[in-house]
Enzyme design. Structure first.
Site, PDB file in Angstrom:
ATOM      1  N   SER A   1      54.636  -0.722   6.961  1.00 12.95           N
ATOM      2  CA  SER A   1      54.376  -2.157   7.091  1.00 12.95           C
ATOM      3  C   SER A   1      54.447  -2.518   8.568  1.00 12.95           C
ATOM      4  O   SER A   1      55.249  -1.961   9.320  1.00 12.95           O
ATOM      5  CB  SER A   1      55.444  -2.934   6.317  1.00 12.95           C
ATOM      6  OG  SER A   1      55.580  -4.230   6.840  1.00 12.95           O
TER       7      SER A   1
ATOM      8  N   ASN B   1       7.270   4.538 -10.063  1.00 13.41           N
ATOM      9  CA  ASN B   1       8.081   4.225 -11.252  1.00 13.41           C
ATOM     10  C   ASN B   1       8.574   5.509 -11.910  1.00 13.41           C
ATOM     11  O   ASN B   1       9.712   5.606 -12.370  1.00 13.41           O
ATOM     12  CB  ASN B   1       7.261   3.423 -12.268  1.00 13.41           C
ATOM     13  CG  ASN B   1       6.770   2.118 -11.681  1.00 13.41           C
ATOM     14  OD1 ASN B   1       7.132   1.777 -10.557  1.00 13.41           O
ATOM     15  ND2 ASN B   1       5.945   1.399 -12.416  1.00 13.41           N
TER      16      ASN B   1
ATOM     17  N   ASN C   1      54.878   2.575   1.683  1.00 14.75           N
ATOM     18  CA  ASN C   1      54.118   2.060   0.543  1.00 14.75           C
ATOM     19  C   ASN C   1      53.110   3.076   0.012  1.00 14.75           C
ATOM     20  O   ASN C   1      52.491   3.809   0.787  1.00 14.75           O
ATOM     21  CB  ASN C   1      53.361   0.793   0.948  1.00 14.75           C
ATOM     22  CG  ASN C   1      54.296  -0.290   1.445  1.00 14.75           C
ATOM     23  OD1 ASN C   1      55.429  -0.402   0.969  1.00 14.75           O
ATOM     24  ND2 ASN C   1      53.838  -1.073   2.409  1.00 14.75           N
TER      25      ASN C   1
ATOM     26  N   THR D   1      57.786   2.722 -24.137  1.00 14.09           N
ATOM     27  CA  THR D   1      56.740   1.924 -24.774  1.00 14.09           C
ATOM     28  C   THR D   1      57.067   0.504 -24.345  1.00 14.09           C
ATOM     29  O   THR D   1      58.242   0.155 -24.183  1.00 14.09           O
ATOM     30  CB  THR D   1      56.771   2.030 -26.326  1.00 14.09           C
ATOM     31  OG1 THR D   1      58.020   1.544 -26.787  1.00 14.09           O
ATOM     32  CG2 THR D   1      56.585   3.458 -26.811  1.00 14.09           C
ATOM     33  N   HIS D   2      56.018  -0.294 -24.137  1.00 15.49           N
ATOM     34  CA  HIS D   2      56.193  -1.673 -23.636  1.00 15.49           C
ATOM     35  C   HIS D   2      57.002  -1.700 -22.338  1.00 15.49           C
ATOM     36  O   HIS D   2      57.697  -2.684 -22.066  1.00 15.49           O
ATOM     37  CB  HIS D   2      56.883  -2.565 -24.680  1.00 15.49           C
ATOM     38  CG  HIS D   2      56.296  -2.440 -26.050  1.00 15.49           C
ATOM     39  ND1 HIS D   2      55.239  -3.188 -26.472  1.00 15.49           N
ATOM     40  CD2 HIS D   2      56.612  -1.620 -27.093  1.00 15.49           C
ATOM     41  CE1 HIS D   2      54.926  -2.847 -27.728  1.00 15.49           C
ATOM     42  NE2 HIS D   2      55.737  -1.879 -28.113  1.00 15.49           N
TER      43      HIS D   2
ATOM     44  N   LYS E   1      20.838   1.589  -8.208  1.00 15.32           N
ATOM     45  CA  LYS E   1      21.227   2.695  -7.310  1.00 15.32           C
ATOM     46  C   LYS E   1      22.608   2.519  -6.686  1.00 15.32           C
ATOM     47  O   LYS E   1      23.431   3.428  -6.755  1.00 15.32           O
ATOM     48  CB  LYS E   1      20.233   2.887  -6.156  1.00 15.32           C
ATOM     49  CG  LYS E   1      18.786   2.959  -6.527  1.00 15.32           C
ATOM     50  CD  LYS E   1      18.416   4.288  -7.110  1.00 15.32           C
ATOM     51  CE  LYS E   1      16.994   4.239  -7.611  1.00 15.32           C
ATOM     52  NZ  LYS E   1      16.598   3.012  -8.341  1.00 15.32           N
TER      53      LYS E   1
ATOM     54  N   SER F   1      15.137  -0.670  -0.033  1.00 14.50           N
ATOM     55  CA  SER F   1      16.250   0.081  -0.645  1.00 14.50           C
ATOM     56  C   SER F   1      16.596   1.338   0.147  1.00 14.50           C
ATOM     57  O   SER F   1      17.462   2.099  -0.253  1.00 14.50           O
ATOM     58  CB  SER F   1      15.902   0.454  -2.088  1.00 14.50           C
ATOM     59  OG  SER F   1      14.679   1.149  -2.131  1.00 14.50           O
TER      60      SER F   1
ATOM     61  N   LYS G   1      59.517   0.058   5.237  1.00 15.00           N
ATOM     62  CA  LYS G   1      58.554   0.245   4.159  1.00 15.00           C
ATOM     63  C   LYS G   1      57.824   1.577   4.186  1.00 15.00           C
ATOM     64  O   LYS G   1      57.420   2.070   5.220  1.00 15.00           O
ATOM     65  CB  LYS G   1      57.499  -0.888   4.171  1.00 15.00           C
ATOM     66  CG  LYS G   1      58.035  -2.243   3.804  1.00 15.00           C
ATOM     67  CD  LYS G   1      58.712  -2.313   2.441  1.00 15.00           C
ATOM     68  CE  LYS G   1      57.726  -2.286   1.313  1.00 15.00           C
ATOM     69  NZ  LYS G   1      56.998  -3.558   1.166  1.00 15.00           N
TER      70      LYS G   1
ATOM     71  N   GLN H   1      15.678  -1.400  -9.307  1.00 15.21           N
ATOM     72  CA  GLN H   1      16.077  -0.796  -8.038  1.00 15.21           C
ATOM     73  C   GLN H   1      17.571  -1.005  -7.794  1.00 15.21           C
ATOM     74  O   GLN H   1      18.226  -0.239  -7.099  1.00 15.21           O
ATOM     75  CB  GLN H   1      15.256  -1.436  -6.923  1.00 15.21           C
ATOM     76  CG  GLN H   1      15.653  -1.066  -5.526  1.00 15.21           C
ATOM     77  CD  GLN H   1      14.623  -1.544  -4.522  1.00 15.21           C
ATOM     78  OE1 GLN H   1      13.495  -1.098  -4.554  1.00 15.21           O
ATOM     79  NE2 GLN H   1      14.988  -2.462  -3.660  1.00 15.21           N
TER      80      GLN H   1
ATOM     81  N   TYR I   1       8.619  -1.031 -16.230  1.00 14.50           N
ATOM     82  CA  TYR I   1       9.348  -1.087 -14.968  1.00 14.50           C
ATOM     83  C   TYR I   1       9.344  -2.507 -14.399  1.00 14.50           C
ATOM     84  O   TYR I   1       8.332  -3.203 -14.439  1.00 14.50           O
ATOM     85  CB  TYR I   1       8.737  -0.109 -13.942  1.00 14.50           C
ATOM     86  CG  TYR I   1       9.430  -0.191 -12.600  1.00 14.50           C
ATOM     87  CD1 TYR I   1      10.596   0.522 -12.360  1.00 14.50           C
ATOM     88  CD2 TYR I   1       8.954  -1.041 -11.601  1.00 14.50           C
ATOM     89  CE1 TYR I   1      11.273   0.411 -11.165  1.00 14.50           C
ATOM     90  CE2 TYR I   1       9.622  -1.153 -10.382  1.00 14.50           C
ATOM     91  CZ  TYR I   1      10.781  -0.429 -10.174  1.00 14.50           C
ATOM     92  OH  TYR I   1      11.443  -0.536  -8.994  1.00 14.50           O
TER      93      TYR I   1
ATOM     94  N   GLU J   1      47.603   2.468  -4.886  1.00  6.94           N
ATOM     95  CA  GLU J   1      47.203   1.087  -5.181  1.00  6.94           C
ATOM     96  C   GLU J   1      45.688   0.947  -5.084  1.00  6.94           C
ATOM     97  O   GLU J   1      45.052   0.239  -5.861  1.00  6.94           O
ATOM     98  CB  GLU J   1      47.892   0.125  -4.217  1.00  6.94           C
ATOM     99  CG  GLU J   1      49.395   0.009  -4.489  1.00  6.94           C
ATOM    100  CD  GLU J   1      50.165  -0.641  -3.350  1.00  6.94           C
ATOM    101  OE1 GLU J   1      49.541  -1.239  -2.443  1.00  6.94           O
ATOM    102  OE2 GLU J   1      51.405  -0.541  -3.348  1.00  6.94           O
TER     103      GLU J   1
HETATM  104  N1  ARG Z   1      12.578   1.567  -4.805  1.00  8.23           N
HETATM  105  C1  ARG Z   1      12.059   1.395  -6.127  1.00  8.23           C
HETATM  106  C2  ARG Z   1      13.196   1.551  -7.179  1.00  8.23           C
HETATM  107  O1  ARG Z   1      14.233   2.069  -6.838  1.00  8.23           O
HETATM  108  C3  ARG Z   1      10.989   2.392  -6.382  1.00  8.23           C
HETATM  109  C4  ARG Z   1       9.994   2.024  -7.406  1.00  8.23           C
HETATM  110  C5  ARG Z   1       9.115   0.950  -6.911  1.00  8.23           C
HETATM  111  N2  ARG Z   1       8.022   0.714  -7.812  1.00  8.23           N
HETATM  112  C6  ARG Z   1       7.294  -0.349  -7.765  1.00  8.23           C
HETATM  113  N3  ARG Z   1       6.343  -0.458  -8.613  1.00  8.23           N
HETATM  114  N4  ARG Z   1       7.468  -1.265  -6.852  1.00  8.23           N
HETATM  115  O2  ARG Z   1      13.093   1.162  -8.308  1.00  8.23           O
END
Ligand code: ARG
Length: 454
Positions: free
Chosen positions: A287, A111, A295, A156-157, A335, A24, A293, A332, A327, A300
């Site tokens: 364009s 964790n 735009n 409206t609409h 994120k 990660s 154009k 993970q 956990y 958008e």
């Molecule tokens: N990269 C992990 C996460 O974002 C960290 C925690 C990992 N913990 C574990 N017991 N493998 O959740």
């Protein structure tokens, strides 16, 4: 093979496919600062409780401080080969303090660590975003004030409804953003930053020691005063709760939905058919084929990105729904949706601020749209009601009049008084009726609290 935070019970190396799949670092590097703050707090706790000598703690603090400094001045080089940011920092610490680093993990689990860092990240991001929303509101309000005399057809609409002040139209968006800001603030205030959950069952360190030391360190780092660090109340929930992530992405989705509606209004208003506004060239694209154009691509994209936020919300909700306590590695995957959502909306606010600051309203053309008689049909109904005609009847009579006008291709204002009296009421006068075909008369006749043109 990159160094890991675990491995004692393993005899085999991790398969490269799993190694790659479970990494990660490519995104959780964003948590670096907050992970370090967690470690600094933890060192203080370990010192206070005797797990580290003062000397050891000092060494670790200095090393953590120097890494913190390198992040702040952008010289920190993330090691893309390791599993996650927690591992990267641990390895860098090891280079600085040697095996002393191995004590830092006393009574600590990733964790717990990852929740601590993510919550801090969220609080800081919300603070910044809040400022961005407040700025956007100020820019919208400024545009509203600068054009406060302009009346536009309200819809409206997507059909002509009644005339309203442009400033009220814009202020409606400011009101939406105001709710977004308070919603995010509320969420942030309710994020409790906890320490001491360990992997899931708590640690041998007392609650008081966590609460005291952690907030002291966070405060020292200058971002702490707003963060109330509390001892964990339920360790199992602490390591497996991602409600705060879901609440934030949900609030950001609502914010993005508001921005998307504003973008849509502006796109429509900028078409040749409407021609209410001129979007500055700096915010438009051309364009490759059609030379004429201009735009509104940026708007958008604001509209389009909303789908990505909703996708993020659904992905985290779905990721969480089947997870047993506590956990699980699935978590993970919260994120990227979280980080992306913050990034998208802050970019959107920036772009919108620029567009609104430079927006020009085509007053003359808006006036032409206001010539449509249908916009005043409701005002005619109120006129009849004032003369004693029951509302439902008045509504029907005016409806018939509008239809007659369309079918016979004749403007109401051009109809003979006799005909008008026949179709509406003998009590009307054409002079009084004609007064109602005025945008100013229409907006000024509204008296309720929410009325246009306060
Ligand atoms: N990269 C992990 C996460 O974002 C960290 C925690 C990992 N913990 C574990 N017991 N493998 O959740």
């Amino acid at each position: 093979m990159a160094k890991k935070l675990w491995g004692g019970r393993f005899t085999k190396k991790t398969d490269p496919s799993v190694e790659e799949f479970s990494k990660s670092i490519s995104y959780d590097y964003k948590l670096a600062k907050y992970d370090l703050l967690g470690s600094l707090s933890h060192v203080g706790i370990l010192k206070k409780t005797g797990y580290l000598t003062s000397e050891e703690a000092k060494k670790l603090e200095e090393a953590l401080d120097s890494i913190f400094f390198s992040i702040n001045n952008k010289t920190f080089k993330f090691d893309r080969a390791v599993e996650d940011i927690h591992t990267d920092i641990q390895n860098k610490l090891q280079k600085k303090v040697g095996d002393l680093v191995l004590k830092l993990h006393t009574a600590r689990s990733r964790n717990d660590q990852v929740v601590f860092a993510t919550k801090l990240y969220c609080k800081v991001e919300i603070k910044e975003l809040y400022a961005g929303i407040v700025e956007t509101i100020a820019i919208i309000s400024k545009a509203a004030k600068a054009n406060e005399h302009i009346i536009i057809p309200g819809f409206t609409h997507m059909q002509h409804a009644q005339p309203v002040y442009l400033k009220d139209y814009l202020d409606a968006y400011a009101a939406m953003l105001g709710r977004d800001a308070s919603r995010l603030n509320y969420i942030s205030e309710h994020i409790v930053i906890t320490m001491g959950a360990g992997a899931l069952a708590g640690t041998p360190i007392s609650a008081e020691d966590y609460a005291l030391k952690a907030s002291e360190y966070i405060k020292e780092q200058g971002i702490g005063s707003v963060f109330n660090i509390k001892p964990t109340t339920n360790s199992l929930d602490s390591v497996s709760d991602r409600d705060f992530v879901i609440e934030i992405i949900s609030a950001l989705s609502i914010l993005a939905m508001h921005l998307s509606r504003l973008a849509e209004d502006l796109i429509i208003w900028s078409t040749k058919e409407f021609d209410f506004i001129e979007i500055d060239e700096a915010f438009c694209t051309g364009s490759s084929l059609m030379p004429q154009k201009k735009n509104a691509d940026a708007l958008e994209l604001i509209r389009g990105h909303t789908g990505r936020l909703y996708g993020s919300l659904v992905s985290v909700l779905t990721m969480m729904k089947g997870l047993p306590l506590t956990y699980n590695r699935d978590m993970q995957l919260d994120k990227e949706p979280l980080f992306n959502s913050f990034e998208i909306v802050s970019m959107e606010l920036k772009v919108l601020c620029g567009i609104i600051k430079t927006l020009k309203f085509n007053e003359e053309n808006i006036k032409k749209h206001l010539e449509d008689e249908s916009l005043y049909a409701t005002d005619l109904v109120y006129y009849l009601v004032d003369l004693g005609v029951p509302f439902k009847n008045a509504h029907t009579f005016v409806g018939r009049l509008v239809k007659y006008s369309i079918d016979n291709n004749i403007a109401i204002k051009a109809m003979p008084e006799e005909l008008l009296k026949k179709m509406l009421s003998s009590k009307i006068s054409k002079k009084e009726l004609i007064k109602r075909f005025s945008p100013e008369f229409s907006v000024e006749s509204k008296k309720s609290i929410q009325r246009t043109g306060k």
